[in-house]
Design a protein around this motif. Structure first.
Motif, mmCIF file in Angstrom:
data_model
loop_
_atom_site.group_PDB
_atom_site.id
_atom_site.type_symbol
_atom_site.label_atom_id
_atom_site.label_comp_id
_atom_site.label_asym_id
_atom_site.label_seq_id
_atom_site.Cartn_x
_atom_site.Cartn_y
_atom_site.Cartn_z
ATOM 1 N N VAL A 160 122.200 -16.659 -7.992
ATOM 2 C CA VAL A 160 122.723 -15.487 -8.692
ATOM 3 C C VAL A 160 124.100 -15.836 -9.220
ATOM 4 O O VAL A 160 124.791 -16.706 -8.685
ATOM 5 N N THR A 161 124.507 -15.169 -10.283
ATOM 6 C CA THR A 161 125.766 -15.521 -10.934
ATOM 7 C C THR A 161 126.974 -15.218 -10.067
ATOM 8 O O THR A 161 128.027 -15.848 -10.216
ATOM 9 N N GLN A 162 126.855 -14.229 -9.140
ATOM 10 C CA GLN A 162 128.016 -13.859 -8.326
ATOM 11 C C GLN A 162 128.291 -14.858 -7.214
ATOM 12 O O GLN A 162 129.317 -14.783 -6.556
ATOM 13 N N SER A 163 127.378 -15.788 -6.973
ATOM 14 C CA SER A 163 127.533 -16.683 -5.834
ATOM 15 C C SER A 163 127.160 -18.106 -6.219
ATOM 16 O O SER A 163 126.280 -18.325 -7.052
ATOM 17 N N ALA A 164 127.885 -19.047 -5.633
ATOM 18 C CA ALA A 164 127.570 -20.450 -5.873
ATOM 19 C C ALA A 164 126.633 -21.001 -4.818
ATOM 20 O O ALA A 164 126.401 -22.209 -4.751
ATOM 21 N N VAL A 165 126.102 -20.124 -3.969
ATOM 22 C CA VAL A 165 125.196 -20.546 -2.908
ATOM 23 C C VAL A 165 123.767 -20.562 -3.451
ATOM 24 O O VAL A 165 123.303 -19.598 -4.055
ATOM 25 N N TYR A 166 123.088 -21.667 -3.242
ATOM 26 C CA TYR A 166 121.693 -21.773 -3.682
ATOM 27 C C TYR A 166 120.949 -22.715 -2.746
ATOM 28 O O TYR A 166 121.486 -23.724 -2.286
ATOM 29 N N MET A 167 119.697 -22.358 -2.454
ATOM 30 C CA MET A 167 118.805 -23.241 -1.710
ATOM 31 C C MET A 167 117.388 -22.968 -2.181
ATOM 32 O O MET A 167 116.977 -21.807 -2.266
ATOM 33 N N PRO A 168 116.628 -23.993 -2.525
ATOM 34 C CA PRO A 168 115.253 -23.763 -2.974
ATOM 35 C C PRO A 168 114.367 -23.327 -1.815
ATOM 36 O O PRO A 168 114.616 -23.684 -0.660
ATOM 37 N N PRO A 169 113.318 -22.570 -2.089
ATOM 38 C CA PRO A 169 112.377 -22.196 -1.030
ATOM 39 C C PRO A 169 111.459 -23.360 -0.693
ATOM 40 O O PRO A 169 111.108 -24.155 -1.561
ATOM 41 N N PHE A 170 111.050 -23.436 0.555
ATOM 42 C CA PHE A 170 110.172 -24.508 1.001
ATOM 43 C C PHE A 170 108.827 -23.992 1.504
ATOM 44 O O PHE A 170 108.038 -24.758 2.059
ATOM 45 N N ALA A 171 108.555 -22.707 1.307
ATOM 46 C CA ALA A 171 107.303 -22.140 1.798
ATOM 47 C C ALA A 171 106.093 -22.837 1.194
ATOM 48 O O ALA A 171 105.062 -23.009 1.868
ATOM 49 N N ASP A 172 106.201 -23.233 -0.069
ATOM 50 C CA ASP A 172 105.071 -23.882 -0.737
ATOM 51 C C ASP A 172 105.126 -25.396 -0.664
ATOM 52 O O ASP A 172 104.246 -26.080 -1.194
ATOM 53 N N VAL A 173 106.158 -25.923 -0.018
ATOM 54 C CA VAL A 173 106.355 -27.374 0.027
ATOM 55 C C VAL A 173 106.083 -27.933 1.420
ATOM 56 O O VAL A 173 105.487 -29.007 1.571
ATOM 57 N N LEU A 174 106.510 -27.188 2.434
ATOM 58 C CA LEU A 174 106.385 -27.661 3.813
ATOM 59 C C LEU A 174 105.384 -26.815 4.585
ATOM 60 O O LEU A 174 105.285 -25.601 4.383
ATOM 61 N N THR A 175 104.649 -27.457 5.469
ATOM 62 C CA THR A 175 103.726 -26.738 6.350
ATOM 63 C C THR A 175 104.506 -26.070 7.480
ATOM 64 O O THR A 175 105.698 -26.351 7.690
ATOM 65 N N ASP A 176 103.820 -25.189 8.203
ATOM 66 C CA ASP A 176 104.470 -24.563 9.353
ATOM 67 C C ASP A 176 104.948 -25.608 10.345
ATOM 68 O O ASP A 176 106.048 -25.502 10.909
ATOM 69 N N GLU A 177 104.138 -26.626 10.583
ATOM 70 C CA GLU A 177 104.500 -27.666 11.548
ATOM 71 C C GLU A 177 105.750 -28.424 11.090
ATOM 72 O O GLU A 177 106.615 -28.772 11.908
ATOM 73 N N GLN A 178 105.866 -28.662 9.798
ATOM 74 C CA GLN A 178 107.040 -29.366 9.284
ATOM 75 C C GLN A 178 108.292 -28.483 9.354
ATOM 76 O O GLN A 178 109.386 -28.976 9.674
ATOM 77 N N ILE A 179 108.124 -27.185 9.092
ATOM 78 C CA ILE A 179 109.244 -26.254 9.235
ATOM 79 C C ILE A 179 109.748 -26.256 10.671
ATOM 80 O O ILE A 179 110.955 -26.303 10.934
ATOM 81 N N VAL A 180 108.811 -26.245 11.624
ATOM 82 C CA VAL A 180 109.177 -26.255 13.042
ATOM 83 C C VAL A 180 109.923 -27.535 13.391
ATOM 84 O O VAL A 180 110.960 -27.504 14.070
ATOM 85 N N SER A 181 109.437 -28.662 12.910
ATOM 86 C CA SER A 181 110.065 -29.945 13.237
ATOM 87 C C SER A 181 111.492 -30.019 12.712
ATOM 88 O O SER A 181 112.413 -30.457 13.414
ATOM 89 N N ILE A 182 111.698 -29.591 11.469
ATOM 90 C CA ILE A 182 113.044 -29.621 10.905
ATOM 91 C C ILE A 182 113.960 -28.644 11.632
ATOM 92 O O ILE A 182 115.114 -28.969 11.963
ATOM 93 N N ALA A 183 113.447 -27.447 11.887
ATOM 94 C CA ALA A 183 114.267 -26.441 12.558
ATOM 95 C C ALA A 183 114.705 -26.912 13.945
ATOM 96 O O ALA A 183 115.873 -26.733 14.331
ATOM 97 N N GLN A 184 113.813 -27.519 14.684
ATOM 98 C CA GLN A 184 114.185 -28.007 16.017
ATOM 99 C C GLN A 184 115.151 -29.180 15.930
ATOM 100 O O GLN A 184 116.065 -29.302 16.756
ATOM 101 N N TYR A 185 114.984 -30.010 14.918
ATOM 102 C CA TYR A 185 115.939 -31.114 14.732
ATOM 103 C C TYR A 185 117.339 -30.566 14.441
ATOM 104 O O TYR A 185 118.334 -31.010 15.038
ATOM 105 N N VAL A 186 117.412 -29.609 13.520
ATOM 106 C CA VAL A 186 118.703 -29.015 13.183
ATOM 107 C C VAL A 186 119.302 -28.327 14.405
ATOM 108 O O VAL A 186 120.501 -28.440 14.682
ATOM 109 N N ARG A 187 118.468 -27.645 15.153
ATOM 110 C CA ARG A 187 118.912 -26.912 16.334
ATOM 111 C C ARG A 187 119.468 -27.850 17.406
ATOM 112 O O ARG A 187 120.551 -27.624 17.962
ATOM 113 N N VAL A 188 118.738 -28.928 17.702
ATOM 114 C CA VAL A 188 119.078 -29.792 18.832
ATOM 115 C C VAL A 188 120.074 -30.879 18.445
ATOM 116 O O VAL A 188 121.114 -31.040 19.070
ATOM 117 N N ASP A 189 119.774 -31.638 17.390
ATOM 118 C CA ASP A 189 120.610 -32.789 17.052
ATOM 119 C C ASP A 189 121.886 -32.406 16.314
ATOM 120 O O ASP A 189 122.911 -33.083 16.469
#
Length: 412
Positions: free
Chosen positions: A360-389
């Motif tokens: 949006v023009t009011q914010s410089a924050v942007y992140m693409p969606p990954f719902a159509d790119v990553l499976t549930d299992e891949q979302i879980v793996s990344i989330a746990q990596y970010v959480r733990v490591d």
């Protein structure tokens, strides 16, 4: 025990609340430019456009689906169209809706419209908001029909809910002795009335009433609305200045970016005078509770993060690694500081990974969606990596089922 007399009195009061007369329609209305300008500020502080605009519709025309445990409520059209909006509403009818949750034709409004907070607005602010909304371009649009449980379609039943949770009328101004006291008092008014922050940041009971632990954390549309009373207990304790910057820009270099429903709130707060946001930040920092001991780092477990590390390097590291340009020159906060990563609830990280953060023009924050790119299992793996490591916190339990549920409900 509650006596029969008390029950009878309550029933009579509820009946009187439910049987409200219609207020006669008006033909036209005019307002001076100064009042309209003030109303624009009030409407922004009240987040009116956030709820009364759908993703595909025009501002203030309604149609946004508000998901509740009792079904879906669609926000109403509050443009001055005389047939589908509020164009036939007098100031008296508008004030009654804001203070008592009653529509012009006499039917009771659902408390998804936060009249239990708006009722505390001053008469001056209500009149200004009315003037601004009536100055908008009329939009002829009828939102979809609400999809609620059968008993709740009978609106007079809301009268009993109102007896429990609605205390009509503005609150008298508190006596203040210093400029700091005056700023905090202004912030309290904005948080409790116009901002209705407790509507999201307070847990709701089984019948949709706010718990007594005000601002102690809640949820909205699958997102966690964290407690606003424990900000000094964050990994990096919040300051009033950091909170002000976050509320005005949607980004704090020390904490993270606003996402989900909160992002729209920061977009509106970017439009109001700085002193209003300063007052909100000052009040919130004045109600902080004693914070618990700092979180103890968890020992990273490769059992949870090996696959996640590989996926993170491929899909996320170009923006979120410590050496990424966004981190080094863009001064974006580390994921290790984000409440979405180090908090107990994974909801916000899941929602962000699935749905992204739209540009949006009011914010410089942007992140693409990954719902159509990553499976549930891949979302879980990344989330746990970010959480733990990265976050140095223990793995989230039952994360697979939570990701699957979020995708099913919000990102089918």
């Amino acid at each position: 025990m509650i006596g029969l007399g008390t029950l009878a009195a309550g029933g009579i009061a509820a009946l009187a609340w439910a049987l409200q007369p219609a207020i006669a329609p008006i033909k036209t209305t005019t307002h001076n430019a100064q009042l309209v300008s003030q109303g624009q500020r009030i409407v922004a502080l009240g987040d009116c456009m956030v709820c009364h605009s759908s993703a595909t519709g025009l501002p203030y025309a309604g149609g946004l689906p508000l998901r509740t445990p009792f079904g879906t409520i669609y926000s109403t059209n509050i443009t001055p169209d005389p047939e589908t909006g509020i164009g036939a509403w007098s100031l008296e009818a508008f004030r009654r809706a804001v203070r008592h949750g009653i529509s012009r034709d006499g039917h009771l409004l659902y408390p998804a419209f936060p009249y239990i907070h708006y009722t505390r607005m001053t008469d001056q602010d209500i009149e200004a908001a009315y003037a601004y909304l009536m100055s908008r371009t009329p939009v002829r649009y009828t939102p979809p029909t609400n999809e609620l449980l059968l008993p709740l379609r009978f609106r007079p039943s809301l009268a009993f809910w109102n007896l429990l949770y609605l205390h009509p009328g503005e609150e008298p101004a508190a006596a203040v002795a210093t400029d700091s006291d005056r700023q905090i008092a202004r912030g309290r008014y904005l948080v409790d009335s116009l901002g209705h922050c407790a509507s999201c940041h307070t847990e709701l009971n089984p019948i949709g009433g706010e718990s007594k632990t005000l601002l102690g954390g809640g949820s909205v549309d699958g997102w966690e609305a964290p407690a606003l009373t424990t900000l000094v207990g964050a990994k990096v304790p919040w300051t009033a200045k950091q909170l002000e910057n976050y509320l005005r820009t949607g980004l704090s270099a020390e904490h993270g970016a606003a996402k989900g429903p909160m992002r729209a709130v920061t977009e509106r707060l970017s439009e109001v005078p700085r002193e209003d946001v300063q007052a909100i930040a000052s009040y919130i920092m004045s109600v902080q509770l004693p914070h618990p001991a700092p979180l103890q780092p968890a020992i990273p477990s490769q059992l949870h993060t090996t696959e996640g590390a590989t996926l993170f390097a491929a899909a996320c590291a170009s923006c979120h690694s410590a050496s990424a340009p966004m981190s080094t020159t863009g001064k974006r906060p580390s994921l290790a500081l984000s409440h979405s990563v180090v908090g107990d609830n994974p909801a916000n990280l899941i929602q962000t990974m699935l749905g992204g953060a739209p540009w949006v023009t009011q914010s410089a924050v942007y992140m693409p969606p990954f719902a159509d790119v990553l499976t549930d299992e891949q979302i879980v793996s990344i989330a746990q990596y970010v959480r733990v490591d990265i976050g140095k916190r223990p793995p989230w339990p039952e994360l697979s089922s939570k990701v699957a549920q979020a995708r099913k409900e919000i990102h089918p």
